[in-house]
Design a protein around this motif. Structure first.
Motif: not given
Length: 833
Positions: A220, A222, A233-234, A236, A239
């Protein structure tokens, strides 16, 4: 009662309040400064003054007084009185530290609960203030179980909080490992630069990636950087773990609130007692500020009496003092006295001569004193108490109230006449001014008459001649003048009580450059009689200043004479002690020489016997050695006598010169009689020219003379001798009994600066004894009844030496160990007779 409403502004006390606020440690003390009021209760004022005096001593002598963490947590305490409210971490941390300060202050002031120690407490007024103040040790311990030393909630504040934080730490570590693994894989694939590390965005751990590579990592997005060259980016894979961290952080916050709410509920019943303790902390902050301000202005507590009196020496306006000090200038001190016989002081003199400053100084210092503040004046001053203080100074014109300057003055006069009595102090500047002089002066005289009849005390400035005459003719009112140097045309800012002052109007007009014809016309208009009376008044003031200066010079000479006499007496005593010491050493040296001589004699006799010499020769040798021994003894003694005689003669010459000088000063010179020249004969007392030793002529043989110097005979050419007086015994010393006021001033200053404690730790034995000797002598001199000697415990040698010395001092009545809570055997308390 204080009149008018802006009294503090008129005398400058509003500035004093601001300076005091600047010395407070918190809003606690600042509120007390705002609440500080004038009091006419003698016991209350005296107690306030004693508290400040004791705190000045603490500031100057103590190093461990608790002066940190003066936090005002009263708003927080008042808030938690509502059910369900709580104190946050910072408020709880401030509460803990300020409670510790209160505890330490009370412990400092209440060092013992024993009755006998209470009576001998070094700070009795502050100790009484501490009284029954609660210190809440259990509450402090409870806060310590919740907060760490940095003011943060401890992990073990509760079992639930400990579990949450452990899980939070484990989850954070798991995410960090996962991110590092993903980051290393992305770096090996070339998606991410080698120097990139995980970072935090919106409370979640993310990886910085170039925009072109963001699809290479599943997760994701952010955030992105301001330049758009980096996206965060986080992955997956983390998360869910980040979501769990958010949940745990929420649980942690709720548990902390629960802990704080529970603690606040336990504190709630104690809030009234806590607020009382914080009122004590506020009072300490307030007293501390007054003490520091008192030190700044060199303030003190004068002799404070429960009656109406102003008897001040060297009084100084504190604000003017601080202002001039910035420019390396000094204030001219004020000497003023108001008593029952001379209640109202009428000050006259030139404009800009210091009359208003004198009036404001009296008003400000009296007001400060009755507000419980130290005042800047000499220790010998006496101050009293007034129930009312009224002031009329400055221009009080008011468009709204339709009041002119004179109308406002009359309104003030009406208020003063209505309310003043024998316990009132009135301060009026330019009395009767603001209107036509004749009627203004008449009204002022009538008002002054009523003030005098009511027995009111006051300081009034004026230029009116009729008021000066009134003061001369009526008991209870006295004239005073601000001095002015007529030759240099400048004000001296000195108050002189007893004579009225001149306005020096003509002289000032000439100095400014007003045309001479204008001055002549003015003199003609006012009349020669007025001009002459003003001139006579100036001459009186000038002559009084001249004779006052003469008197001061005489006192100074007398002081120098005292010092000289004392120095000569000391020299005579030292010389006598030195003489005895020299004789003692000489006897010891002579004894040693005699012993050596005896040894030599015995050795000679033994040698003669061994040589089997004749008895007559042996007897001759023994006689020669006996004569040698006698000669050595005579020479030693004669040399010593001559040395002592020289010193005694020098001292006599000094005293003779001093007597001659005093005789000249007394205008009684003696006519010297020329001595008759006659030859030196047997029996005359003589000395060798250029020498001081005196001897007696035994016989004259032609041009030679046999002279006996002490125990030694000497052949001297007669022309080398001169006749002199027979040796005289040293004159008896006489003690100077006159003590000048300058000596008294030095004693007062010595007493003011004397400290009742001495620290000799770390000194050698002889150094410590010398320091204690000077300290005890000074204590007896200034009249202190009790002192403390801090020598430490150690091996106890220093303590033993000091006590052995104290046992030999006549002025020491008793000495003992300090109380165990004040230092025990490490401190000796000495009571002086």
């Amino acid at each position: 009662m204080i009149y008018p409403h802006n009294f503090e502004q008129k005398i400058g006390f509003d500035q004093i309040r601001q300076l005091l606020k600047g010395k407070c440690l918190s809003t606690l003390g600042e509120e007390r400064v705002d609440e500080m009021t004038f009091s006419d209760n003698y016991d209350e004022i005296n107690q306030r003054l004693e508290q400040v005096v004791e705190f000045v001593r603490i500031t100057q002598e103590e190093e461990d007084f608790p002066a940190q963490y003066f936090f005002d947590v009263r708003p927080s305490l008042k808030r938690i009185r509502v059910e369900g409210m709580y104190m946050d971490e910072q408020e709880l941390f401030d509460l803990r530290r300020s409670l510790e300060t209160i505890r330490d202050i009370v412990r400092f002031l209440q060092q013992s609960d024993e009755e006998e120690e209470t009576e001998n407490s070094p700070y009795p007024a502050l100790r009484e203030l501490a009284g029954d103040i609660l210190v809440f040790p259990q509450l402090i311990a409870r806060i310590d179980s919740i907060l760490d030393k940095f003011g943060k909630i401890k992990d073990n504040a509760s079992a639930e909080l400990l579990r949450i934080r452990r899980e939070l730490s484990a989850t954070t570590g798991s995410i960090s490992r996962s991110l590092n693994s993903i980051l290393r894989a992305a770096q090996s694939e070339g998606y991410v630069d080698k120097d990139v590390t995980p970072t935090m965005r919106d409370g979640r751990l993310v990886i910085p990636v170039a925009p072109g590579m963001k699809r290479k990592i599943r997760g994701i997005v952010h955030d992105e950087s301001a330049t758009g060259k980096t996206v965060f980016i986080e992955p997956a894979e983390v998360v869910e773990a980040n979501n769990r961290i958010r949940e745990l952080e929420g649980e942690e916050r709720r548990e902390i609130i629960r802990i704080l709410t529970e603690f606040s509920a336990t504190v709630r019943p104690q809030v009234p007692a806590l607020l009382s303790s914080y009122e004590f902390l506020a009072e300490i902050d307030f007293i501390r500020a007054k003490a520091l301000f008192g030190i700044d202005i060199k303030g003190l507590k004068p002799s404070f009496e429960n009656k109406q009196i102003v008897d001040w020496f060297q009084a100084v306006h504190p604000l003017l003092q601080m202002s001039l000090a910035k420019h390396d200038k000094k204030v001219v001190p004020l000497d003023i006295i108001l008593t029952r016989d001379k209640r109202i002081l009428l000050i006259s003199g030139p404009n800009a001569g210091g009359k208003s400053v004198c009036l404001k100084t009296v008003g400000l210092l009296q007001y400060m004193l009755q507000c419980g503040m130290l005042v800047s004046m000499h220790e010998r001053s006496h101050a009293g108490i007034f129930s009312h203080i009224f002031i009329d100074i400055g221009d009080e014109q008011s468009i709204e109230d339709d009041l002119s300057t004179y109308s406002s003055h009359l309104t003030n006069m009406k208020m003063m006449l209505k309310s003043c009595n024998g316990e009132s102090l009135i301060l009026i500047d330019e009395f009767g001014g603001g209107t036509e002089p004749q009627i203004g002066g008449a009204i002022a005289e009538a008002v002054l008459k009523r003030f005098n009849l009511k027995g009111t005390f006051g300081v009034i400035t004026t230029h009116y001649q009729n008021l000066k005459h009134f003061a001369e003719d009526h008991e209870g009112v006295v004239n005073g003048a601000m001095l002015y140097d007529r030759h240099e045309m400048r004000a001296l800012f000195q108050l002189q009580i007893g004579n009225p002052g001149s306005s020096f109007a003509v002289e000032i007009a000439r100095k400014i450059g007003l045309p001479e014809e204008v001055i002549a016309d003015a003199s003609e208009i006012v009349g020669s009689e007025y001009i002459q009376s003003d001139k006579y008044l100036q001459d009186i003031v000038r002559d009084k200043r001249y004779w006052e200066t003469k008197r001061q010079n005489i006192r100074k000479r007398e002081k120098q004479m005292e010092d000289t006499i004392a120095r000569y007496e000391q020299e005579i005593q030292e010389l006598e002690r030195s003489r005895k010491e020299i004789l003692k050493k000489a006897k010891e040296e002579a004894e040693r020489l005699l012993q050596e001589s005896n040894a030599k004699i015995e050795n000679t006799i033994r040698t003669i016997k061994e040589a089997q010499a004749e008895k007559e020769r042996t007897r001759t040798a023994r006689q020669e050695l006996t004569d040698f021994k006698q000669q050595v003894e005579n020479l030693e003694k004669a040399a010593l006598e001559e040395k002592i005689a020289r010193k005694m003669e020098k001292l006599r010459e000094k005293q003779e010169r001093k007597k001659d000088k005093k005789a000249k000063q007394a205008n009684t010179p003696e006519t010297p009689v020329a001595p008759k020249v006659r030859p030196i004969e047997a029996g005359d007392y003589v000395r060798i020219k250029g020498q001081t030793s005196v001897g007696q002529v035994m016989e004259i043989s032609g041009k030679n003379a046999v002279v006996m110097f002490g125990l030694m005979k000497t052949n001297v050419k007669a022309d080398r001798l001169e006749r002199t007086d027979a040796p005289r015994a040293a004159p008896l010393s006489s003690k100077a009994t006159f003590v000048s006021s300058e000596t008294q001033d030095r004693m007062y200053e010595k007493k003011l600066n004397f400290k009742q404690d001495i620290d000799v730790r770390g000194m050698r034995g002889d150094e410590a004894i010398q320091a204690v000797t000077y300290f005890i002598d000074d204590a007896i001199l200034v009249g202190v009844s009790r002192v403390r000697i801090l020598h430490g415990t150690g091996t106890g040698i220093l303590r033993t030496l000091i006590r052995q010395y104290l046992a030999t001092v006549p002025g020491v009545a008793h000495f003992q160990d300090e109380h165990v809570q004040f230092g025990g055997a490490g401190i000796t308390v000495v009571d002086l007779k």
